[in-house]
Design an enzyme around this catalytic site. Structure first.
Site, mmCIF file in Angstrom:
data_model
loop_
_atom_site.group_PDB
_atom_site.id
_atom_site.type_symbol
_atom_site.label_atom_id
_atom_site.label_comp_id
_atom_site.label_asym_id
_atom_site.label_seq_id
_atom_site.Cartn_x
_atom_site.Cartn_y
_atom_site.Cartn_z
ATOM 1 C CB SER A 142 -0.924 0.009 1.233
ATOM 2 O OG SER A 142 -1.854 -1.049 1.138
ATOM 3 C CD GLU A 372 -3.789 -3.143 -10.215
ATOM 4 O OE1 GLU A 372 -3.829 -1.908 -10.182
ATOM 5 O OE2 GLU A 372 -3.028 -3.775 -10.943
#
Lengths: 392, 250
Positions: A142, A372
C-alpha cells in the site's frame, strides 16, 4: 447454455452498436475457449497459456491503445466491456490482460521513447511477448513510495537491485517494467520505470506457491541482483511515484469493470440453480429467503454497471479523476465478492465444488479486493478527496 | 475472385420464442437476433478463398428490415469488403419470392461464386440458395462440407447417407455451406471498429407474399416430466414395457 449476462435496467441502451458487438464477441469467445477449461487450470494451479494467441488475435491486449502500435484503438467503454467479459470467465484471465495492457503496454506507451514503443508494443499486442509489472515489494504494498529497489546510473547504463513480490505473469514474462529509485532511498520523486528483458543476467522469477485464490494465474517474486541495463532501458518520461500510480489507475479502471463480470457469472449461476433446485417440493427460488438474495444481487450489479459506463464515458472525455476510479473499484469488487459469497451459499453444498463457479470467483475476488489498491486504501483515497485531509 | 455471401438475420437459437397476439408471428421484443449460424461458415469460406487467391472481393448480401444492417456489419467485421441490404419490412414464407429478389441482385453482377448457409435456422426451408441457382441457371451444390476451387472449376464434398459425395462443377456456381466446412473466425475487435467504415448499400425492394401466408404459429407441446421406472438391469423389462405401451416407439 451461452452466458446471457444481466441487464435489468436496459444499461445496453447506453452502449453503441460497436461496443455491444465487441462485448458479445468476447463473451462468445469466453464461452467457447475459457469456460470448458478454466476449472481444471484453477485446480491445477496454472494459467491457460494456450489462450494467449487467441486473445492476441482478437485484439484484447492494450485494446484501448492506438492502432499504429498494433493495438485495436478502442474507446475505454469497449475496453472495459472486454475486461468485464474476461473476468466473467476468471479473474486470472482478466488479470493477465490487465497486466499486459494497462501495466506493461500503457507505461511503455505513456512514458516510453518512440523507439521503445516501436520495439515493444506490437510484440506485446500480438502476444509474442508477455509482460509483467514490478512495483510491489515484500514490505511495500500500500505504501509503494517506500520501495527499496534501486537503480544506480553507471557510465554506460544502469544497475538494478531489489526484490518485487506478488507479480502477476512474473515467471511467464519476457519483459518486466520495473520501478526503482534512482536517487536516495527516501526520495520518492526519484522513482523511474525500466524495461527489463527477463533474460537479463541477474534477473530471476520464482513462482509463489500455496495460493488459494487466483490459482489460474501466475504470481511470482522477482529478484534483481546487479541487473545491468543499457542507458535506453529507462522510460524517459517516467518521473516519480506518480508514474506507476498512473498505470494503476488504468488497471483499476479495468478491474471495476471486471468485477461486474464475475458478479454476473455468479448471479446467473444463482438464478439458474434457484429455479431448478427443488427442496420441500418446490424450487428454492420460490422461497422468500432466496428471492431476497437474488434481488440484492440484481440491485448491486445494476448499480455497478451504471458506475462503469459513466466512469468509462468520463475516461473517454478525458475528465476522469483517480478518486472516481477508486470509488468504482472499491464498490464493484466489494459487491462482486458479496454476490459470489451469496451465490456460494445459495448453492448449498454444491457451491463448494469447482464444477460451479461461485467458490472460484469468491476466492479470486478476495485477491482482487486486496490488489491494485486495497479496499481500505481506496476508502482513504475517497476520504482524502472529499475532506482535503490525508488519513494515510 | 468476386464472391457473394447471402446471409440472414435470425433469432438466436437459445432464445425462448413467444408467439404474438395475432398468433402468426413471433414477439421480437427481448429476442436476441444473430447472424444465421450456417451463414458463418459461408462467410468464413468466402474469406478463406479470397485470402488464398490473394485478391478479390467478398460481398455480404442480406434481405430484410433495416435491423439486418447490424447482421451485415457482423459479416463486415469478420472481413467481408462491403455489404448490400435489400431492404423490406415484408416477410415471405415462400422461398421462391425471396430467391427472386436475391437473384435479381446477383444477376449480371459478375460473381464467380455465390455462397449461402445450408439453411436459415428460423424457417429452415433449405430452399433459397438452390432456387437462386435455378433462377440464374447456375450449377449448385448444397450442404457442402469441403470445397476446392481451381482453373474455373470447383470440387465440393457433401455428406450423404452413409458416405461422402464428391461433386465437380464449373464456375460461376452456387454452393450452400454445412457445419464443418471450416471453423468460422471471431471478428477481431479492430475489425468490428473498421466495419462501420466499410460501404453498406441499402436498396429498397418489393417482396410479394408468393401466394403463401402463415395461418397460425404454435409452440410444440410441453414435454411431460420424465419418470424413473427403476434402477440397474432389473429396470430393463419395465422400460421396454413403457416404451412399447406408453411411448409406442417399439
Amino acid at each position: 447454455m451461452p452466458f446471457q449476462g444481466l441487464d435489468f435496467l436496459d444499461v445496453d441502451s447506453l452502449l453503441s452498436e460497436e461496443e455491444k458487438a465487441i462485448r458479445d464477441t468476447v463473451r462468445r469467445w469466453v464461452d467457447d475457449a475459457v469456460m470448458p477449461i478454466i476449472a481444471e487450470h484453477y485446480l491445477d494451479g496454472n494459467f491457460p497459456m494456450g489462450l494467449v494467441p487467441q486473445m492476441a488475435e482478437l485484439g484484447l491486449f492494450g485494446a484501448n491503445l492506438p492502432e499504429e502500435y498494433g493495438c485495436a484503438g478502442l474507446n475505454n467503454v469497449a475496453y472495459g466491456l472486454i475486461m468485464q467479459e474476461l473476468e466473467r470467465g476468471d479473474s486470472g484471465v482478466r488479470s493477465f490482460a490487465s497486466v499486459q495492457g494497462a501495466l506493461v503496454m500503457y507505461p511503455i506507451y505513456a512514458f516510453g521513447s518512440e523507439e521503445q514503443k516501436r520495439a515493444w508494443l506490437p510484440r506485446l499486442a500480438s502476444g509474442e511477448a508477455v509482460g509483467c509489472f514490478g512495483l510491489t515489494e515484500p514490505d511495500y504494498g500500500s505504501d509503494p513510495g517506500g520501495m527499496l529497489t534501486t537503480a544506480r546510473e553507471t557510465d554506460d547504463g544502469w544497475v538494478l537491485n531489489g526484490t518485487k513480490m506478488w507479480i502477476t505473469n512474473g515467471s511467464t514474462a519476457h519483459v518486466a517494467v520495473v520501478w526503482a529509485k534512482t536517487g536516495d532511498i527516501g526520495d520518492q520523486a526519484s522513482i523511474r520505470g525500466f524495461i527489463v528483458p527477463t533474460d537479463t543476467k541477474g534477473f530471476s522469477a520464482k513462482d509463489q506457491k500455496g495460493k488459494l485464490s487466483l490459482r489460474a494465474s501466475d504470481t511470482s517474486e522477482l529478484v534483481l541482483q546487479d541487473v545491468h541495463l543499457p542507458a535506453d532501458a529507462v522510460l524517459p518520461k517516467s518521473k516519480g511515484l506518480k508514474s506507476p500510480l498512473m498505470c494503476l489507475t488504468q488497471a483499476r479502471y479495468g478491474i471495476a469493470w471486471g468485477a461486474v463480470g464475475s458478479a454476473m457469472a455468479c448471479y446467473e449461476e444463482a438464478v439458474s440453480y434457484a429455479k431448478s433446485r427443488v427442496a420441500f417440493k418446490r424450487p428454492i427460488g420460490a422461497t422468500q429467503l432466496q428471492q431476497a438474495r437474488l434481488a440484492e444481487m440484481v440491485t448491486e450489479i445494476t448499480k455497478a454497471q451504471l458506475l462503469c459506463v459513466q466512469l468509462g464515458r468520463l475516461k473517454d472525455a478525458g475528465t476522469m479523476r483517480p478518486e472516481q476510479v477508486s470509488l468504482a473499484k472499491r464498490n464493484n469488487v466489494n459487491i462482486a465478492t458479496e454476490v459470489a459469497r451469496e451465490t456460494r451459499r445459495l448453492l448449498g453444498a454444491n457451491g463448494i465444488l469447482a464444477e460451479y463457479q461461485a467458490m472460484r470467483h469468491l476466492a479470486n475476488l478476495e485477491s482482487v479486493y486486496t490488489y491494485e489498491g486495497t479496499h481500505d486504501i481506496h476508502t482513504l483515497v475517497i476520504g482524502q478527496a472529499v475532506t482535503g485531509l490525508s488519513a494515510f | 475472385m468476386k464472391i457473394a455471401v447471402c446471409i440472414k438475420r435470425v433469432p438466436d437459437t437459445e432464445t425462448r420464442i413467444k408467439i404474438g397476439a395475432d398468433g402468426k408471428s413471433i414477439v421480437e421484443d427481448g429476442v436476441k437476433f444473430v447472424l444465421n449460424p450456417y451463414d458463418e461458415y459461408a462467410i468464413e469460406e468466402a474469406l478463406q478463398l479470397k485470402e488464398k487467391s490473394g485478391d478479390g472481393e467478398v460481398v455480404a448480401i442480406a434481405m430484410g428490415s433495416a435491423a439486418s444492417q447490424e447482421t451485415i456489419r457482423g459479416a463486415l467485421a469478420m472481413g467481408a469488403d462491403r455489404g448490400i441490404l435489400l431492404q423490406t419490412d415484408a416477410v415471405s414464407v415462400n422461398p421462391v419470392t425471396v430467391a427472386k429478389v436475391l437473384a435479381a441482385e446477383l444477376d449480371g453482377a459478375g460473381y464467380d461464386l455465390i455462397l449461402f448457409g445450408k439453411y436459415a435456422v428460423d424457417d429452415s426451408s433449405q430452399a433459397v440458395g438452390t432456387i437462386v441457382s435455378e433462377l440464374l441457371s447456375l450449377p449448385s451444390v448444397s450442404a457442402i462440407g469441403h470445397l476446392e476451387l481451381a482453373d474455373g472449376k470447383g470440387t465440393a464434398e457433401r455428406e450423404i447417407e452413409g458416405g461422402v459425395e464428391v461433386v465437380e462443377f464449373s464456375l460461376p456456381a452456387v454452393v450452400t455451406a454445412d457445419k464443418g466446412l471450416n471453423e468460422p473466425r471471431y471478428p477481431a475487435l479492430r475489425g468490428i471498429m473498421m466495419a462501420k467504415k466499410k460501404p453498406l448499400e441499402v436498396k429498397p425492394v418489393e417482396l410479394g407474399d408468393g401466394g403463401m401466408t402463415v395461418i397460425q404459429l404454435a409452440l410444440p407441446p410441453e414435454r411431460p416430466e420424465g419418470r424413473i421406472v427403476g434402477e440397474g438391469p432389473d429396470a430393463v423389462p419395465a422400460l421396454i414395457e413403457a416404451l412399447r405401451t406408453e411411448a409406442k416407439v417399439l
